[in-house]
Design a protein around this motif. Structure first.
Motif, PDB file in Angstrom:
ATOM      1  N   TRP A 175       0.912  -1.121   0.143  1.00 30.54           N
ATOM      2  CA  TRP A 175      -0.101  -0.011   0.071  1.00 30.54           C
ATOM      3  C   TRP A 175       1.028   1.136   0.189  1.00 30.54           C
ATOM      4  O   TRP A 175       1.493   0.852   1.395  1.00 30.54           O
ATOM      5  CB  TRP A 175      -1.041  -0.055   1.187  1.00 30.54           C
ATOM      6  CG  TRP A 175      -1.905  -0.702   0.864  1.00 30.54           C
ATOM      7  CD1 TRP A 175      -2.483  -1.948  -0.009  1.00 30.54           C
ATOM      8  CD2 TRP A 175      -2.444  -1.783   2.281  1.00 30.54           C
ATOM      9  NE1 TRP A 175      -3.830  -1.881   0.529  1.00 30.54           N
ATOM     10  CE2 TRP A 175      -3.223  -2.341   1.716  1.00 30.54           C
ATOM     11  CE3 TRP A 175      -2.242  -1.676   3.551  1.00 30.54           C
ATOM     12  CZ2 TRP A 175      -3.980  -3.018   2.890  1.00 30.54           C
ATOM     13  CZ3 TRP A 175      -2.620  -2.128   4.707  1.00 30.54           C
ATOM     14  CH2 TRP A 175      -3.927  -3.319   4.175  1.00 30.54           C
ATOM     15  N   PRO A 177       0.603   5.532  -0.281  1.00 26.88           N
ATOM     16  CA  PRO A 177      -0.512   7.035   0.329  1.00 26.88           C
ATOM     17  C   PRO A 177      -1.236   7.436  -1.079  1.00 26.88           C
ATOM     18  O   PRO A 177      -0.337   7.292  -2.671  1.00 26.88           O
ATOM     19  CB  PRO A 177       0.548   8.020   0.552  1.00 26.88           C
ATOM     20  CG  PRO A 177       1.850   7.403   0.861  1.00 26.88           C
ATOM     21  CD  PRO A 177       1.946   6.462  -0.158  1.00 26.88           C
ATOM     22  N   GLU A 179      -3.822  10.428  -2.917  1.00 26.33           N
ATOM     23  CA  GLU A 179      -3.929  11.540  -2.766  1.00 26.33           C
ATOM     24  C   GLU A 179      -5.370  11.126  -2.657  1.00 26.33           C
ATOM     25  O   GLU A 179      -6.157  11.251  -2.724  1.00 26.33           O
ATOM     26  CB  GLU A 179      -3.913  12.350  -4.143  1.00 26.33           C
ATOM     27  CG  GLU A 179      -4.484  13.314  -3.675  1.00 26.33           C
ATOM     28  CD  GLU A 179      -3.776  15.144  -5.031  1.00 26.33           C
ATOM     29  OE1 GLU A 179      -4.012  16.266  -4.888  1.00 26.33           O
ATOM     30  OE2 GLU A 179      -3.116  14.390  -5.641  1.00 26.33           O
ATOM     31  N   HIS A 183      -5.043   8.967   6.132  1.00 22.82           N
ATOM     32  CA  HIS A 183      -3.763   8.518   6.555  1.00 22.82           C
ATOM     33  C   HIS A 183      -3.394   8.681   7.479  1.00 22.82           C
ATOM     34  O   HIS A 183      -2.546   9.532   8.333  1.00 22.82           O
ATOM     35  CB  HIS A 183      -2.505   9.163   5.625  1.00 22.82           C
ATOM     36  CG  HIS A 183      -1.369   8.639   5.519  1.00 22.82           C
ATOM     37  ND1 HIS A 183      -0.396   8.838   4.792  1.00 22.82           N
ATOM     38  CD2 HIS A 183      -1.103   7.775   6.172  1.00 22.82           C
ATOM     39  CE1 HIS A 183       0.790   8.118   4.459  1.00 22.82           C
ATOM     40  NE2 HIS A 183       1.251   7.860   5.813  1.00 22.82           N
ATOM     41  N   THR A 187      -6.198   3.261   6.995  1.00 23.10           N
ATOM     42  CA  THR A 187      -6.116   4.062   6.346  1.00 23.10           C
ATOM     43  C   THR A 187      -7.209   3.792   5.686  1.00 23.10           C
ATOM     44  O   THR A 187      -7.865   2.957   5.201  1.00 23.10           O
ATOM     45  CB  THR A 187      -4.814   3.775   5.138  1.00 23.10           C
ATOM     46  OG1 THR A 187      -5.083   2.358   5.507  1.00 23.10           O
ATOM     47  CG2 THR A 187      -3.685   3.695   6.109  1.00 23.10           C
ATOM     48  N   LEU A 219       3.143   2.254   3.308  1.00 24.34           N
ATOM     49  CA  LEU A 219       1.892   2.814   4.586  1.00 24.34           C
ATOM     50  C   LEU A 219       2.573   1.937   5.724  1.00 24.34           C
ATOM     51  O   LEU A 219       2.000   2.008   6.943  1.00 24.34           O
ATOM     52  CB  LEU A 219       0.749   2.532   4.103  1.00 24.34           C
ATOM     53  CG  LEU A 219       0.239   4.019   3.121  1.00 24.34           C
ATOM     54  CD1 LEU A 219      -1.143   3.438   2.583  1.00 24.34           C
ATOM     55  CD2 LEU A 219       0.033   4.936   3.450  1.00 24.34           C
ATOM     56  N   LYS A 221       1.009  -0.672   8.549  1.00 23.62           N
ATOM     57  CA  LYS A 221      -0.091  -1.033   8.630  1.00 23.62           C
ATOM     58  C   LYS A 221      -1.037  -1.870   8.721  1.00 23.62           C
ATOM     59  O   LYS A 221      -1.985  -2.361   8.133  1.00 23.62           O
ATOM     60  CB  LYS A 221      -1.246   0.719   8.453  1.00 23.62           C
ATOM     61  CG  LYS A 221      -0.846   2.239   9.239  1.00 23.62           C
ATOM     62  CD  LYS A 221      -1.425   2.579   8.683  1.00 23.62           C
ATOM     63  CE  LYS A 221      -1.129   4.372   9.672  1.00 23.62           C
ATOM     64  NZ  LYS A 221      -1.560   4.075  10.925  1.00 23.62           N
ATOM     65  N   ASP A 238       3.435   1.838  11.274  1.00 20.49           N
ATOM     66  CA  ASP A 238       3.873   2.132  10.340  1.00 20.49           C
ATOM     67  C   ASP A 238       5.139   2.514   9.528  1.00 20.49           C
ATOM     68  O   ASP A 238       5.249   2.682   8.129  1.00 20.49           O
ATOM     69  CB  ASP A 238       3.436   4.141  10.007  1.00 20.49           C
ATOM     70  CG  ASP A 238       2.240   4.556  10.552  1.00 20.49           C
ATOM     71  OD1 ASP A 238       1.392   4.006  11.242  1.00 20.49           O
ATOM     72  OD2 ASP A 238       1.910   5.837  10.660  1.00 20.49           O
TER      73      ASP A 238
END
Length: 277
Positions: A175, A177, A179, A183, A187, A219, A221, A238
């Motif tokens: 995964w 980020p 937009e 976050h 997530t 990411l 998580k 993270d």
């Protein structure tokens, strides 16, 4: 098969191109997870190779190295020693085509293989979209379905595995980020695991990677979501490697989605109505 199985989601930090290091790290973490009782051990997408390839030739080199290192055979030995099943992501080459794939290995050897159907961003310049459909594999821990990363954004993919009578869905993932997506503690990817678990009554094991690779942030998580949609474990760190543990029972998951005398989100489907008017 046992009625209840302990599953481990192993969050790693692969080193791009260093297949020997990545494989050794994965085997060590799998051994530790199995010693702690895990009988289904799930690793991230492309955990064996890293993700941000410079070009297709680099991915091919990694695919060839994994064959030379006998990744499947070394996982078979570990699974035979512990009575376990492992699922891990790797670059697969077949007739000069590259696939973003995940392998299922048990004590008897390779049980099955899944090729990612929905490619994300620049993956499209390196990999070929999958051609395996959505198989469900019979293993010593139950019927295992696999999706990879972006696949979880497609409810049809999850439902296909559920209709194929999967007991659990393994989700090797990388995964990144997006937009506009949340976050924080959770997530969007975490929420998609929970939602798809809830509407299908099934455990989803999201094993992500962490770290930064060639400027690309990941990411972390990792999560294990239960048939109710709640988190059975996670989210993981993270930034750090970490292993999550939880138990699943495929039959209990199917019973749990009978919410009352009338409502079951799988049995209540009306496929004849699902078309454009």
């Amino acid at each position: 098969m046992p009625t209840q199985v302990t599953v481990a989601a192993v969050q790693t930090i692969p080193v791009i191109g260093d297949t020997a290091h990545n494989l050794a790290d994965m085997l060590a973490r799998a051994d530790e997870a199995a010693r702690r009782g895990a009988r289904l051990i799930v690793f991230p997408e492309l955990a064996t190779s890293g993700y941000v390839f410079s070009d297709a030739d680099e991915a091919r080199d990694c695919a060839g190295a994994l064959v030379s290192l006998d990744a499947a055979g070394r996982f078979r030995e570990l699974c035979a020693r512990h009575g376990a099943v492992a699922v891990f992501g790797y670059p697969e080459i077949d007739d000069d085509r590259l696939y973003n794939s995940a392998m299922v290995v048990g004590p008897e050897g390779v049980v099955g293989n899944y090729r990612k159907n929905h490619l994300w961003n620049l993956e499209n310049e390196i990999f070929t979209p999958g051609d395996t459909g959505y198989p469900v594999f019979d293993t010593l821990v139950g019927r295992v379905g696999i999706l990879i990363c972006y696949d979880i954004w497609f409810p049809e993919a999850v439902r296909s595995l559920v209709l194929g009578e999967a007991d659990v869905i393994c989700l090797p993932t990388n995964w990144v980020p997006i937009e506009g997506a949340p976050h924080g503690r959770l997530t969007m990817a975490n929420l998609l695991c929970q939602t798809n678990s809830h509407i299908n009554g099934i455990t989803i094991v999201g094993a992500d990677r962490a770290g930064v690779e060639r400027g690309q942030e990941f990411l972390g998580k990792s999560v294990i979501s239960s048939p109710s949609g709640e988190l059975a474990a996670g989210p993981a760190s993270d930034t750090e490697a970490e292993t999550l543990y939880a138990a699943f029972d495929g039959a209990e998951g199917r019973r749990a989605r009978h919410w009352n005398d009338y409502n079951d989100p799988v049995e209540n489907r009306r496929p004849e109505t699902y078309r454009l008017q």
